[in-house]
Scaffold this active site. Sequence first.
Site, PDB file in Angstrom:
ATOM      1  N   ARG A  61     -27.056 -17.487  68.842  1.00 32.16           N
ATOM      2  CA  ARG A  61     -26.127 -18.284  68.346  1.00 32.16           C
ATOM      3  C   ARG A  61     -24.576 -17.955  68.555  1.00 32.16           C
ATOM      4  NH1 ARG A  61     -29.102 -19.656  62.558  1.00 32.16           N
ATOM      5  NH2 ARG A  61     -30.552 -21.042  63.476  1.00 32.16           N
ATOM      6  N   ALA A  82     -33.401 -16.240  58.297  1.00 31.68           N
ATOM      7  CA  ALA A  82     -32.925 -16.493  57.039  1.00 31.68           C
ATOM      8  C   ALA A  82     -34.117 -16.975  55.968  1.00 31.68           C
ATOM      9  CB  ALA A  82     -31.618 -17.539  56.853  1.00 31.68           C
TER      10      ALA A  82
END
Length: 456
Positions: A283, A437
């Site tokens: 990312r 996450a």
Amino acid sequence: VEHTTDVIVIGGGGAGLAAAVSAHQNGAKVIVVEKMPRLGGNTILSGSAYNAVDPGRQSKQGIEDSIDKHFTQTYEGGDKQGKPELIRTLVENAYPAIEWLESMGMEFNDKVFTVLGGLWPRAHKPVKPLGTGFMDTYQNYINNNDGIEVMLDTKVTELIVDGNRVVGIKAEDLNGDVVINANNGVVIAAGGFGANIEMREKYNTSWPSLTNIKTTNHPGATGDGLTLAEKIGGNLVGMENIQLLPMGDPKTGSLSGNIEQGVENRIFVNKDGNRFVDEGQRRDVMTKALMEQKDSFMWVIVDKHSYPTGDTKNNFNESIDELIAQDRAFKADTLEELAEKIGVDASNFVKAVDNFNKSVEKGSADEFGRTLFADKIDTPPFYAGGRVPTVHHTMGGIEINTSAQVLDKDGNVIPGLYAAGEVTGGIHGANRLGGNALADITVYGKIAGESAAAKK
Ligand code: ADP
């Protein structure tokens, strides 16, 4: 007003509710204190990809994987800044935590996939959209069992300490001050600070100024939990590690409107119609590359493979037709026509797509190093949607051990205090893998609840 319970949970997002349910399953009475008028936090806004090594599902798709591979990708993907024992606990418990959720009625699709920046096909997608599957599952548990009370519109302002033990909290609700005493412990699950511009600037060292960058976060992601912990001696780690995504809506920064459907079948082009990065990368790498393009702006390009019909929905439950009607996506029957609609150079654009298609045929690394391929972009209609960098996740936070106990600056446990979820640090290091996450907040939320109930 004064209350007493066994376990207090600060924050009613995914980590907080996992902690509340697990504390209750371990015999504790629980009060969840949430400052916003509703539960959900960032969790309910998330795409909800959940990474777990899952031989049952993965072998059906011919995917090889292992706990060690998930560990190594997480550790190295975070530039080896995460604590190995915390990562180990995360990857080993990720699948058991899915089974825990399923035991409470939550459903996941059978097909696993690679999420943006996830690096491997081990992401599980809940059947319900966004984070609603998680929140509905916990809410059902809360509704069907006595012993978990939820206080909304109640903002925790202070931890109460007796000697060196945390024994309660002070808060403010719409009517004034609230005090809650905890017989066993307090779990901080108050999320990250992506929506707190001042705090971002205070800690950011890895990006240019983030003051004018929007965020995917809900407005309550202001880092309160970090301040609460720090004030009583809790240690904060990795605070400079702020995650941006290259996938923000140009107007709002939100992830909604994103037309990508899995990472294999889309490319990114800049305002000149050229590709500029390996779209299967981490990312941070993709976002840094995007920031170097004109206006930090790119188009996501897909074709009919991603949207077999106009009412096919993206991850945010929006149909492509709906996005087109709102001018948030563009559609054309030829690449030249699409180039004209989005105002990019047609010959560059056609060449970019052609070169990509040749790489898909070859199946080996292309000029950007991309190796993640499935279908070519060759089937009309073709679609484009604009995206910009957006602040998504804060990797840094409260230092914990594998029992989710909060540590002080000398590495000692602070008795009675636990933390889980985005408020914690030391797991994802410099860069969090996409899909880690949800696994993190569920695994550590569950552990924090168990530890707090046991007064560990
Ligand atoms: P996680 O993914 O770690 O669960 P979320 O962002 O989903 O994080 O949830 C964190 C929750 O904590 C949010 O609902 C947020 O409003 C809540 N919260 C943040 N600060 C406070 C505070 N001071 N008091 C009570 N709740 C808070």
